[in-house]
Motif scaffolding. Structure first.
Motif, PDB file in Angstrom:
ATOM      1  N   ASP A   6       0.845  -1.186   0.000  1.00  0.00           N
ATOM      2  CA  ASP A   6       0.000   0.000   0.000  1.00  0.00           C
ATOM      3  C   ASP A   6       0.888   1.246   0.000  1.00  0.00           C
ATOM      4  O   ASP A   6       1.710   1.418   0.902  1.00  0.00           O
ATOM      5  CB  ASP A   6      -0.887  -0.021   1.242  1.00  0.00           C
ATOM      6  CG  ASP A   6      -1.886   1.114   1.293  1.00  0.00           C
ATOM      7  OD1 ASP A   6      -1.719   2.119   0.567  1.00  0.00           O
ATOM      8  OD2 ASP A   6      -2.840   1.000   2.076  1.00  0.00           O
ATOM      9  N   PRO A   7       0.731   2.130  -0.993  1.00  0.00           N
ATOM     10  CA  PRO A   7       1.547   3.357  -1.034  1.00  0.00           C
ATOM     11  C   PRO A   7       1.428   4.197   0.238  1.00  0.00           C
ATOM     12  O   PRO A   7       2.367   4.921   0.582  1.00  0.00           O
ATOM     13  CB  PRO A   7       1.014   4.106  -2.251  1.00  0.00           C
ATOM     14  CG  PRO A   7       0.421   3.048  -3.127  1.00  0.00           C
ATOM     15  CD  PRO A   7      -0.129   2.011  -2.172  1.00  0.00           C
ATOM     16  N   ASP A   8       0.317   4.080   0.957  1.00  0.00           N
ATOM     17  CA  ASP A   8       0.168   4.826   2.203  1.00  0.00           C
ATOM     18  C   ASP A   8       1.213   4.396   3.238  1.00  0.00           C
ATOM     19  O   ASP A   8       1.648   5.194   4.063  1.00  0.00           O
ATOM     20  CB  ASP A   8      -1.249   4.657   2.755  1.00  0.00           C
ATOM     21  CG  ASP A   8      -1.574   5.686   3.820  1.00  0.00           C
ATOM     22  OD1 ASP A   8      -1.296   6.885   3.582  1.00  0.00           O
ATOM     23  OD2 ASP A   8      -2.070   5.290   4.889  1.00  0.00           O
ATOM     24  N   ASP A   9       1.629   3.119   3.184  1.00  0.00           N
ATOM     25  CA  ASP A   9       2.661   2.625   4.092  1.00  0.00           C
ATOM     26  C   ASP A   9       4.033   3.229   3.789  1.00  0.00           C
ATOM     27  O   ASP A   9       4.950   3.110   4.592  1.00  0.00           O
ATOM     28  CB  ASP A   9       2.782   1.098   4.002  1.00  0.00           C
ATOM     29  CG  ASP A   9       1.633   0.385   4.678  1.00  0.00           C
ATOM     30  OD1 ASP A   9       1.099   0.912   5.673  1.00  0.00           O
ATOM     31  OD2 ASP A   9       1.263  -0.708   4.205  1.00  0.00           O
ATOM     32  N   LEU A  10       4.176   3.864   2.619  1.00  0.00           N
ATOM     33  CA  LEU A  10       5.470   4.390   2.181  1.00  0.00           C
ATOM     34  C   LEU A  10       5.555   5.909   2.267  1.00  0.00           C
ATOM     35  O   LEU A  10       6.557   6.497   1.878  1.00  0.00           O
ATOM     36  CB  LEU A  10       5.737   3.948   0.734  1.00  0.00           C
ATOM     37  CG  LEU A  10       5.527   2.463   0.423  1.00  0.00           C
ATOM     38  CD1 LEU A  10       5.797   2.196  -1.036  1.00  0.00           C
ATOM     39  CD2 LEU A  10       6.361   1.589   1.326  1.00  0.00           C
ATOM     40  N   ARG A  11       4.543   6.542   2.783  1.00  0.00           N
ATOM     41  CA  ARG A  11       4.438   8.008   2.709  1.00  0.00           C
ATOM     42  C   ARG A  11       5.558   8.757   3.410  1.00  0.00           C
ATOM     43  O   ARG A  11       5.827   9.903   3.105  1.00  0.00           O
ATOM     44  CB  ARG A  11       3.074   8.477   3.190  1.00  0.00           C
ATOM     45  CG  ARG A  11       2.832   8.330   4.675  1.00  0.00           C
ATOM     46  CD  ARG A  11       1.399   8.728   5.062  1.00  0.00           C
ATOM     47  NE  ARG A  11       1.135   8.520   6.460  1.00  0.00           N
ATOM     48  CZ  ARG A  11       0.795   7.371   7.016  1.00  0.00           C
ATOM     49  NH1 ARG A  11       0.677   6.306   6.272  1.00  0.00           N
ATOM     50  NH2 ARG A  11       0.571   7.293   8.307  1.00  0.00           N
ATOM     51  N   HIS A  12       6.252   8.119   4.356  1.00  0.00           N
ATOM     52  CA  HIS A  12       7.332   8.802   5.089  1.00  0.00           C
ATOM     53  C   HIS A  12       8.728   8.470   4.556  1.00  0.00           C
ATOM     54  O   HIS A  12       9.728   8.921   5.118  1.00  0.00           O
ATOM     55  CB  HIS A  12       7.251   8.464   6.577  1.00  0.00           C
ATOM     56  CG  HIS A  12       6.010   8.995   7.226  1.00  0.00           C
ATOM     57  ND1 HIS A  12       5.772  10.333   7.396  1.00  0.00           N
ATOM     58  CD2 HIS A  12       4.931   8.349   7.717  1.00  0.00           C
ATOM     59  CE1 HIS A  12       4.598  10.510   7.977  1.00  0.00           C
ATOM     60  NE2 HIS A  12       4.065   9.319   8.178  1.00  0.00           N
ATOM     61  N   GLU A  13       8.807   7.703   3.470  1.00  0.00           N
ATOM     62  CA  GLU A  13      10.113   7.377   2.911  1.00  0.00           C
ATOM     63  C   GLU A  13      10.783   8.623   2.319  1.00  0.00           C
ATOM     64  O   GLU A  13      10.144   9.401   1.618  1.00  0.00           O
ATOM     65  CB  GLU A  13       9.994   6.317   1.812  1.00  0.00           C
ATOM     66  CG  GLU A  13       9.699   4.945   2.321  1.00  0.00           C
ATOM     67  CD  GLU A  13       9.696   3.884   1.240  1.00  0.00           C
ATOM     68  OE1 GLU A  13       9.647   2.705   1.600  1.00  0.00           O
ATOM     69  OE2 GLU A  13       9.728   4.231   0.033  1.00  0.00           O
TER      70      GLU A  13
END
Length: 134
Positions: A6-13
């Motif tokens: 899920d792209p939401d899981d990557l939002r802080h990368e």
């Protein structure tokens, strides 16, 4: 973990750190792990080797229960195509495998014909796009 993250899981990368030259790899395995830090190189406990990892920005919050952070780790198993080109994954790829050239911070990545060990798709041939298997 499936390649469909899920792209939401990557939002802080903020960054992907590569430990190897990914241009020579048809695919890497991608997983979303619970890790104790936002930035440091994570410890690696799988069979095989870690080839990269994601770094999180200061806005990333740890889990209230464990204090860990969800971060991507990129890795290869000993029986993957880079080590055994004629082995089990001479064609096809594991479910969590993606083409490393499709990855960027906050971008989940995807499978491509190259990562699957196959020829270019008909659309690529029609457009004159070839796969460099160097």
């Amino acid at each position: 973990m499936s390649a469909s993250i899920d792209p939401d899981d990557l939002r802080h990368e903020t960054e992907l750190v590569w430990l190897e030259d990914i241009q020579d790899l048809d695919y890497v395995r991608q997983s979303l792990d619970r890790l104790p830090s936002r930035r440091r190189k994570p410890a690696y406990h799988r069979d095989g080797r870690m080839v990269g990892y994601a770094v999180l920005g200061p806005g990333a919050k740890g889990s209230p229960a464990s204090g860990t952070f969800r971060r991507r780790v990129f890795w290869l198993a000993p029986h993957d195509r880079d080590q055994q080109p004629t082995g089990f994954y001479s064609t096809g790829a594991p479910v969590e495998a993606i083409d490393p050239r499709t990855l960027a911070p906050r971008i989940p990545g995807r499978k491509t014909e190259r990562s699957e060990g196959g020829p270019p798709s008909p659309a690529m041939v029609e457009l004159g796009i070839t796969l460099d298997k160097a």
